[in-house]
Design a protein around this motif. Structure first.
Motif, short mmCIF file in Angstrom:
data_model
loop_
_atom_site.label_atom_id
_atom_site.label_comp_id
_atom_site.label_asym_id
_atom_site.label_seq_id
_atom_site.Cartn_x
_atom_site.Cartn_y
_atom_site.Cartn_z
N THR A 148 15.40 -3.58 -14.84
CA THR A 148 14.39 -3.85 -15.87
C THR A 148 14.38 -5.33 -16.27
O THR A 148 13.40 -5.80 -16.86
CB THR A 148 14.65 -2.99 -17.11
OG1 THR A 148 16.02 -3.16 -17.51
CG2 THR A 148 14.38 -1.53 -16.83
N LYS A 172 4.68 3.04 -17.58
CA LYS A 172 4.09 2.07 -18.50
C LYS A 172 4.10 0.64 -17.94
O LYS A 172 3.27 -0.17 -18.31
CB LYS A 172 4.85 2.09 -19.84
CG LYS A 172 4.91 3.48 -20.50
CD LYS A 172 3.53 4.05 -20.74
CE LYS A 172 3.62 5.42 -21.43
NZ LYS A 172 2.28 6.05 -21.58
N THR A 173 5.07 0.32 -17.08
CA THR A 173 5.17 -1.05 -16.60
C THR A 173 4.31 -1.26 -15.36
O THR A 173 4.09 -0.33 -14.56
CB THR A 173 6.62 -1.41 -16.25
OG1 THR A 173 7.04 -0.65 -15.11
CG2 THR A 173 7.55 -1.10 -17.42
N SER A 174 3.82 -2.48 -15.20
CA SER A 174 2.99 -2.80 -14.04
C SER A 174 3.78 -2.65 -12.75
O SER A 174 3.21 -2.29 -11.70
CB SER A 174 2.43 -4.22 -14.18
OG SER A 174 3.50 -5.16 -14.30
#
Length: 670
Positions: A29, A124-126
């Motif tokens: 992350t 949720k993350t690209s």
């Protein structure tokens, strides 16, 4: 420096290991690691069945690990490697699991997501959205739809087994070659001597015992001894290999010329035929689908024939199902041109009429009940799953054990079995152009609801038929599968709205509907969790239980050829009193076709080495404890069904075990 310990698990399959170079990149992350060569000593590198630990050192922590990229480069020659999973232990002691369960070819790269199942709206993350999009785009290039024959369900766009995506090809120990299986069957069954007499007829019914020399099969032997008896003929409509043809008859078809006077001697309650119809004691097997189908003409030396019979069945006061009238033609209007054969007719007329029904049943079983409604249908589900569901999707994880080898076995069948001049053409009267004609007609009756087991039973009006073990066992298995699916769906879908917002599941059902099952009344979207549960239950039940019910009894019920002739070489009799035993023997399959018949049904009836039965999931696609708990409950409930069936079978002359969960493979794989 910070150290991440990576454990690389290699599969136990034959040729699963590799000596190629494998590179790994960890994506967290916060940041990514450098590309790291996973190298150990030459002889220990990714050996079959091993778990290899490798330390990856980084200057800064990576955060939670979300992706693992594997790249494989040739060492000496092009090689394949089966990676089961990757496990990463972080410096803080956290563990991250990355299921793989894939073959990785040389010069390829694979990016794995963390094992936690996630719906597309949960990303949720690209980074994760892009990975999901790229994965599906890549799969849609690999898994392309193709219409193999006009009017067939769509299938995989591959002309041969070696053109299939690597992940759906047979593994080395599983590879299926129908010709090789047939040769093995010929050897095992002692059929060698029949081949040299290919077009020679048998002289007498008893001669078929020649092919029983090496058979040690209690059901087959029971059939051989009792096949002529009406009770055995009727019993097979309930619990034989094609237990889906019998339906309650409330009104006789217009083309069926049977009358009260004809059957009154077979009715034992003192009621008229109309009264028995109204009371629900009359059933029918209707083979209208074969009407007008051109019989197999691939062999210029042997003419073959088809019929589209009616068979009227009676539930007598002893709860036996007995045939009481058979009509082999269906001219309109009904009248003198339609001869109705009866149990009171002479021995040869009644014997041959029943043989014609059973021959029609064999052909419908092979092409409709078995091929279309389990094999080809399951392939549609499999292709749509690969095209529309990311590997991290919970439904992908749920379904993948139930599509194992299905695309491969169907591709092999199109290459060797149902292709032009294939094995089916050699011994089945609906071979040749008949295969396409029958499937095209059957597609008109293949609907989504007809694959829902409870609805299929209700639609045929057979809810109260006595001693119908296919129905009883099928209902138990359906409910257990549905309960398991419901448990899994509830874990990941909190509401109906969650189903509606799942773009991948909606694309999956739409792909099934429009690309695989045109005009079959399949849903093109799902609105509720209940609808999703039913849809997934259909997928799993069709691939496992329904296929088992109509496949693994083939040798039991079809190996005594007079009981289920694969073809007929004389036309059906139009009148009574004109046939004798010589005509019957000239109608039945000759010695060569008998050997093809026996060889292929033997091969198709065998369980495979290392078979995975219903509920056995050795590959840990799911990492969530609630799902593991649901799977444990599933296996417990299946074991209870197995126990019930085993107890019942102990009191039966002919045990019915085709829907016993311990004998139901997870997928259509043979």
């Amino acid at each position: 420096m910070f150290t991440y310990t990576v454990s690389v698990s290699t599969g136990k399959q034959e040729f699963a290991g590799t000596i190629d170079h494998v590179y790994l990149t960890l994506t967290g992350t916060e940041r990514c690691s450098d590309r790291t060569l996973l190298d150990n000593s030459f002889f220990q590198r990714f050996a079959r069945g091993t778990v290899m630990p490798i330390d990856v050192s980084v200057k800064e922590t990576l955060g939670d690990i979300v992706l693992v990229k594997l790249e494989k480069k040739n060492f000496v020659f092009n090689d394949q490697w089966y990676c089961r999973c990757i496990s990463v232990a972080s410096p803080s002691g956290d563990r991250f699991d990355f299921p793989c369960y894939r073959w990785i070819a040389s010069e390829n790269e694979v990016v794995l997501r963390h094992g936690t199942a996630r719906l597309p709206q949960d990303d949720k993350t690209s980074l994760l959205k892009e990975h999901r999009r790229t994965e599906l785009e890549s799969r849609q290039q690999l898994f392309r739809w193709k219409e193999w024959q006009p009017g067939f369900p769509m299938s995989i766009d591959a002309n041969s087994s070696n053109e299939l995506p690597i992940d759906v090809q047979f593994e080395a120990e599983k590879a299926v070659d129908f010709n090789e299986s047939l040769l093995k069957a010929i050897k095992n069954l002692g059929l060698n001597k029949l081949q040299s007499l290919f077009q020679s007829s048998w002289k007498d019914i008893a001669d078929f015992q020649e092919v029983f020399i090496k058979i040690k099969n209690p059901v087959s032997e029971y059939v051989m001894k009792n096949w002529e008896k009406d009770f055995m003929f009727g019993y097979q409509f309930l619990n034989g290999c094609n237990p889906v043809m019998i339906s309650k008859c409330m009104n006789l078809p217009d083309e069926f010329a049977v009358t009260q006077e004809m059957v009154k001697g077979s009715l034992d309650r003192g009621l008229t035929l109309q009264e028995e119809l109204k009371a629900g004691n009359i059933y029918i097997a209707d083979y209208a689908i074969l009407e007008g189908v051109r019989a197999n003409a691939t062999d210029p030396n042997t003419q073959q024939y088809l019929a589209a019979p009616f068979c009227l069945l009676y539930k007598n006061s002893q709860n036996e199902i007995l045939p009481i009238a058979i009509q082999l033609s269906r001219q309109t209007p009904a009248g003198g041109t339609n001869t109705v054969f009866l149990p009171s007719d002479n021995h040869h007329d009644w014997m041959l009429a029943k043989m014609w029904v059973k021959s029609s049943d064999f052909n419908v079983h092979q092409l409709v009940t078995h091929l279309l409604r389990t094999h080809l249908t399951s392939e549609v589900f499999a292709i749509a799953m690969y095209r529309q569901l990311a590997a991290v999707h919970p439904v992908y994880k749920l379904l993948i054990p139930h599509v194992r080898f299905t695309i491969a076995i169907n591709t092999a069948a199109r290459e060797k079995l149902i292709n032009k001049d294939g094995i089916v053409d050699k011994f089945v009267s609906a071979g040749g152009t008949g295969i396409v004609e029958v499937i095209q007609k059957a597609m008109k009756t293949l609907t989504y609801k007809s694959l829902c087991f409870p609805e299929a039973i209700t639609s045929r009006g057979v809810e109260d038929l006595p001693n119908y073990y296919y129905r009883d066992d099928g209902m138990m298995v359906w409910e257990v599968v549905k309960s398991f699916v419901s448990d899994v769906v509830k874990i990941f879908y909190s509401s109906d709205e969650t189903v509606q917002k799942d773009k991948e599941i909606q694309a999956f059902v739409k792909d099934v509907c429009f690309s695989g099952m045109k005009n079959c009344e399949f849903p093109d979207s799902l609105k509720t969790r209940e609808q999703l549960v039913e849809f997934l239950t259909v997928v799993i039940f069709t691939a496992s239980a329904q296929h088992a019910a109509v496949n693994f009894g083939q040798y039991d019920w079809f190996s005594w050829i007079p009981n289920s002739p694969s073809t007929m070489r004389k036309p059906p009799p139009a009148q009574k009193g004109q046939v004798d035993m010589k005509y019957i023997m000239e109608s039945l399959p000759d010695r060569g076709r008998s050997s093809w018949h026996l060889g292929i049904i033997w091969a198709l009836s065998q369980f495979q080495d290392n078979e995975l039965f219903l509920g056995e999931y050795p590959d840990m696609y799911f990492t969530e404890q609630p799902v593991m708990g649901a799977a444990k409950t599933f296996r417990k409930e299946l074991a209870e069904v197995t126990k019930i069936i085993k107890s019942r079978n102990e009191n039966l002359r002919v045990p019915y075990w085709y829907l016993s969960p311990d004998r139901i493979p997870n997928s259509v794989a043979i």
